[in-house]
Write a protein that holds these residues in place. Structure first.
Motif, PDB file in Angstrom:
ATOM      1  N   ASN A 136      13.759  12.410   7.710  1.00 63.27           N
ATOM      2  CA  ASN A 136      11.759  11.778   7.723  1.00 63.27           C
ATOM      3  C   ASN A 136      12.253  11.486   5.660  1.00 63.27           C
ATOM      4  N   PRO A 137      13.192  10.299   5.763  1.00 66.98           N
ATOM      5  CA  PRO A 137      13.048   9.888   4.672  1.00 66.98           C
ATOM      6  C   PRO A 137      11.458   9.572   3.542  1.00 66.98           C
ATOM      7  N   VAL A 138      11.236  10.130   2.321  1.00 72.48           N
ATOM      8  CA  VAL A 138      10.647   9.471   1.311  1.00 72.48           C
ATOM      9  C   VAL A 138      10.600   8.840   0.409  1.00 72.48           C
ATOM     10  N   MET A 139       9.731   7.642  -0.295  1.00 71.02           N
ATOM     11  CA  MET A 139      10.347   7.069  -0.763  1.00 71.02           C
ATOM     12  C   MET A 139       9.471   7.408  -2.125  1.00 71.02           C
ATOM     13  N   TYR A 140       9.592   7.329  -3.762  1.00 67.36           N
ATOM     14  CA  TYR A 140       8.787   7.197  -4.443  1.00 67.36           C
ATOM     15  C   TYR A 140       8.550   6.224  -6.202  1.00 67.36           C
ATOM     16  N   GLU A 141       7.542   5.703  -5.906  1.00 61.64           N
ATOM     17  CA  GLU A 141       7.560   4.500  -6.774  1.00 61.64           C
ATOM     18  C   GLU A 141       6.746   5.048  -8.028  1.00 61.64           C
ATOM     19  N   ILE A 142       7.685   5.478  -8.881  1.00 67.73           N
ATOM     20  CA  ILE A 142       7.616   6.229 -10.338  1.00 67.73           C
ATOM     21  C   ILE A 142       6.632   5.571 -11.158  1.00 67.73           C
ATOM     22  N   GLN A 143       5.556   6.039 -11.393  1.00 70.61           N
ATOM     23  CA  GLN A 143       4.549   5.649 -12.885  1.00 70.61           C
ATOM     24  C   GLN A 143       4.485   6.668 -14.046  1.00 70.61           C
ATOM     25  N   TYR A 144       3.888   5.108 -14.753  1.00 66.76           N
ATOM     26  CA  TYR A 144       4.244   5.537 -16.953  1.00 66.76           C
ATOM     27  C   TYR A 144       3.534   5.590 -16.979  1.00 66.76           C
ATOM     28  N   THR A 145       2.462   5.769 -18.211  1.00 67.49           N
ATOM     29  CA  THR A 145       1.130   5.271 -18.770  1.00 67.49           C
ATOM     30  C   THR A 145       1.696   5.014 -19.956  1.00 67.49           C
ATOM     31  N   ASP A 146       1.586   4.275 -20.806  1.00 67.60           N
ATOM     32  CA  ASP A 146       2.444   4.207 -22.036  1.00 67.60           C
ATOM     33  C   ASP A 146       3.689   5.068 -22.514  1.00 67.60           C
ATOM     34  N   GLY A 147       4.280   4.664 -21.016  1.00 70.18           N
ATOM     35  CA  GLY A 147       5.930   4.799 -21.417  1.00 70.18           C
ATOM     36  C   GLY A 147       6.387   6.640 -20.661  1.00 70.18           C
TER      37      GLY A 147
ATOM     38  N   PHE B  61       7.109  16.109  -4.223  1.00 74.88           N
ATOM     39  CA  PHE B  61       9.036  15.431  -4.776  1.00 74.88           C
ATOM     40  C   PHE B  61       9.798  16.651  -4.635  1.00 74.88           C
ATOM     41  N   ARG B  62      10.040  17.793  -5.379  1.00 77.37           N
ATOM     42  CA  ARG B  62      10.702  18.785  -5.490  1.00 77.37           C
ATOM     43  C   ARG B  62      10.643  19.117  -4.098  1.00 77.37           C
ATOM     44  N   ASP B  63       9.160  19.916  -2.635  1.00 77.16           N
ATOM     45  CA  ASP B  63       9.242  19.852  -1.360  1.00 77.16           C
ATOM     46  C   ASP B  63       9.993  19.049  -1.197  1.00 77.16           C
ATOM     47  N   ASN B  64      10.324  17.555  -1.153  1.00 79.12           N
ATOM     48  CA  ASN B  64      11.276  16.459  -0.311  1.00 79.12           C
ATOM     49  C   ASN B  64      12.815  16.437  -0.398  1.00 79.12           C
ATOM     50  N   PHE B  65      12.637  16.635  -1.467  1.00 77.67           N
ATOM     51  CA  PHE B  65      14.197  16.814  -1.982  1.00 77.67           C
ATOM     52  C   PHE B  65      15.220  17.672  -1.798  1.00 77.67           C
ATOM     53  N   TRP B  66      14.411  19.232  -1.314  1.00 77.91           N
ATOM     54  CA  TRP B  66      15.829  19.776  -1.558  1.00 77.91           C
ATOM     55  C   TRP B  66      15.395  20.037   0.147  1.00 77.91           C
TER      56      TRP B  66
ATOM     57  N   PRO C 186       0.560  -1.221   0.011  1.00 75.42           N
ATOM     58  CA  PRO C 186       0.075   0.030   0.298  1.00 75.42           C
ATOM     59  C   PRO C 186       0.912   1.149  -0.053  1.00 75.42           C
ATOM     60  N   ALA C 187       0.228   2.245  -0.274  1.00 74.74           N
ATOM     61  CA  ALA C 187       1.202   3.154  -0.978  1.00 74.74           C
ATOM     62  C   ALA C 187       0.467   4.546  -1.440  1.00 74.74           C
ATOM     63  N   GLN C 188       0.751   5.541  -1.347  1.00 74.97           N
ATOM     64  CA  GLN C 188      -0.564   7.348  -1.428  1.00 74.97           C
ATOM     65  C   GLN C 188       0.031   7.362  -2.793  1.00 74.97           C
ATOM     66  N   SER C 189      -1.551   7.372  -3.213  1.00 75.15           N
ATOM     67  CA  SER C 189      -1.126   7.558  -5.417  1.00 75.15           C
ATOM     68  C   SER C 189      -1.078   9.256  -4.946  1.00 75.15           C
ATOM     69  N   LEU C 190      -0.023   9.336  -6.203  1.00 79.56           N
ATOM     70  CA  LEU C 190      -0.198  10.983  -6.916  1.00 79.56           C
ATOM     71  C   LEU C 190      -0.895  10.990  -7.823  1.00 79.56           C
ATOM     72  N   ASP C 191      -1.201  12.090  -8.446  1.00 71.02           N
ATOM     73  CA  ASP C 191      -1.082  12.404 -10.070  1.00 71.02           C
ATOM     74  C   ASP C 191       0.066  13.472 -10.243  1.00 71.02           C
ATOM     75  N   LEU C 192       0.093  13.601 -11.348  1.00 70.22           N
ATOM     76  CA  LEU C 192       1.796  13.781 -11.555  1.00 70.22           C
ATOM     77  C   LEU C 192       1.818  15.260 -11.261  1.00 70.22           C
ATOM     78  N   ASP C 193       1.139  16.178 -11.305  1.00 65.01           N
ATOM     79  CA  ASP C 193       1.015  17.642 -11.019  1.00 65.01           C
ATOM     80  C   ASP C 193       1.508  17.919  -9.425  1.00 65.01           C
ATOM     81  N   THR C 194       1.169  16.516  -8.439  1.00 66.19           N
ATOM     82  CA  THR C 194       1.098  16.291  -6.726  1.00 66.19           C
ATOM     83  C   THR C 194       2.531  15.534  -6.912  1.00 66.19           C
ATOM     84  N   TYR C 195       2.675  14.573  -7.910  1.00 66.38           N
ATOM     85  CA  TYR C 195       4.004  13.893  -7.863  1.00 66.38           C
ATOM     86  C   TYR C 195       5.259  14.922  -7.565  1.00 66.38           C
ATOM     87  N   ARG C 196       4.991  16.179  -8.442  1.00 63.05           N
ATOM     88  CA  ARG C 196       6.292  17.026  -8.827  1.00 63.05           C
ATOM     89  C   ARG C 196       6.463  17.873  -8.098  1.00 63.05           C
ATOM     90  N   MET C 197       5.350  17.972  -7.272  1.00 62.79           N
ATOM     91  CA  MET C 197       4.941  19.076  -6.025  1.00 62.79           C
ATOM     92  C   MET C 197       5.401  19.082  -4.928  1.00 62.79           C
TER      93      MET C 197
END
Length: 206
Positions: free
Chosen positions: A145-156, A22-27, A9-20
């Motif tokens: 507070n590490p985070v991890m993402y399983e990156i999702q693709y649709t038709d590549g 990721f950016r917040d956690n990356f820095w 189980p994991a939290q599903s993020l759409d593309l815009d939410t994921y990008r935001m």
């Protein structure tokens, strides 16, 4: 554990939410670990990829080189913030058209400071009896507070991610990615030996 990630189980993020997100956690992190397994993707928002997909290899490489300046600034900011990036890229021989193109980009990233290593995809066949390993990014090595993402693709094409926050799970997966990375060959050695002198790819099916 990486091979089981898609079933957890994991939290599903759409593309815009994921990008935001990721950016917040990356820095806020001290290190990123990235595992790239798939051999073909589509990057229609990247002009260099578009040129490759259209069969204009010379233009594709020129556009890739033009990305160096922006990446240089990005690396300066990483260095200023003390963030280390490590990536293990699984490869095929011969490479797919996408992989051949991406390795040209990754060579530039590595020249600027990202720590990139490669491994033949067949070295993980024993882990892929049911499906290939997922695309994974872990943010945080010693971070509280590490985070991890399983990156999702649709038709590549990048379409979002699944987000994990369980520290124990993230530690296990980070160790697995680190294990593959430690076994890999530095792209700075691999690229001149295996990629630099290849003929231009024929992008059928890109």
């Amino acid at each position: 554990m990486l091979e089981q990630l898609s079933r957890l189980p994991a939290q599903s993020l759409d593309l815009d939410t994921y990008r935001m997100d990721f950016r917040d956690n990356f820095w806020k992190s001290d290190m990123s670990w990235k595992l790239e397994r798939q051999l073909t993707f589509k990057e229609p928002s990247t002009p260099s990829w578009v040129a490759m997909a259209e069969g204009d290899w010379e233009k594709s490489l020129q556009l890739a080189e033009q990305m160096r300046a922006g990446r240089t600034e990005h690396q300066r900011e990483l260095d200023r913030c003390g963030i280390v990036q490590r990536r293990i890229r699984f490869v095929s021989d011969p490479p797919t058209p996408y992989l051949q193109w991406e390795l040209h980009l990754l060579m530039i990233w590595a020249q600027l400071g990202e720590q990139i290593r490669v491994l033949p995809a067949e070295t993980i066949a024993h882990l892929e009896t049911l499906t290939v390993l997922p695309e994974v990014v872990v943010l945080g090595d010693r971070s509280p507070n590490p985070v991890m993402y399983e990156i999702q693709y649709t038709d590549g094409v990048l379409s979002g991610a699944r987000k994990f926050t369980d520290p124990g799970l993230i530690t296990t997966c980070r160790h697995a990615i680190s294990h593959h990375w430690q076994r890999g060959e530095d792209i700075l050695r691999y690229f001149p030996r295996k990629i630099a002198n290849l003929p231009q790819p024929t992008p059928h099916g890109v």
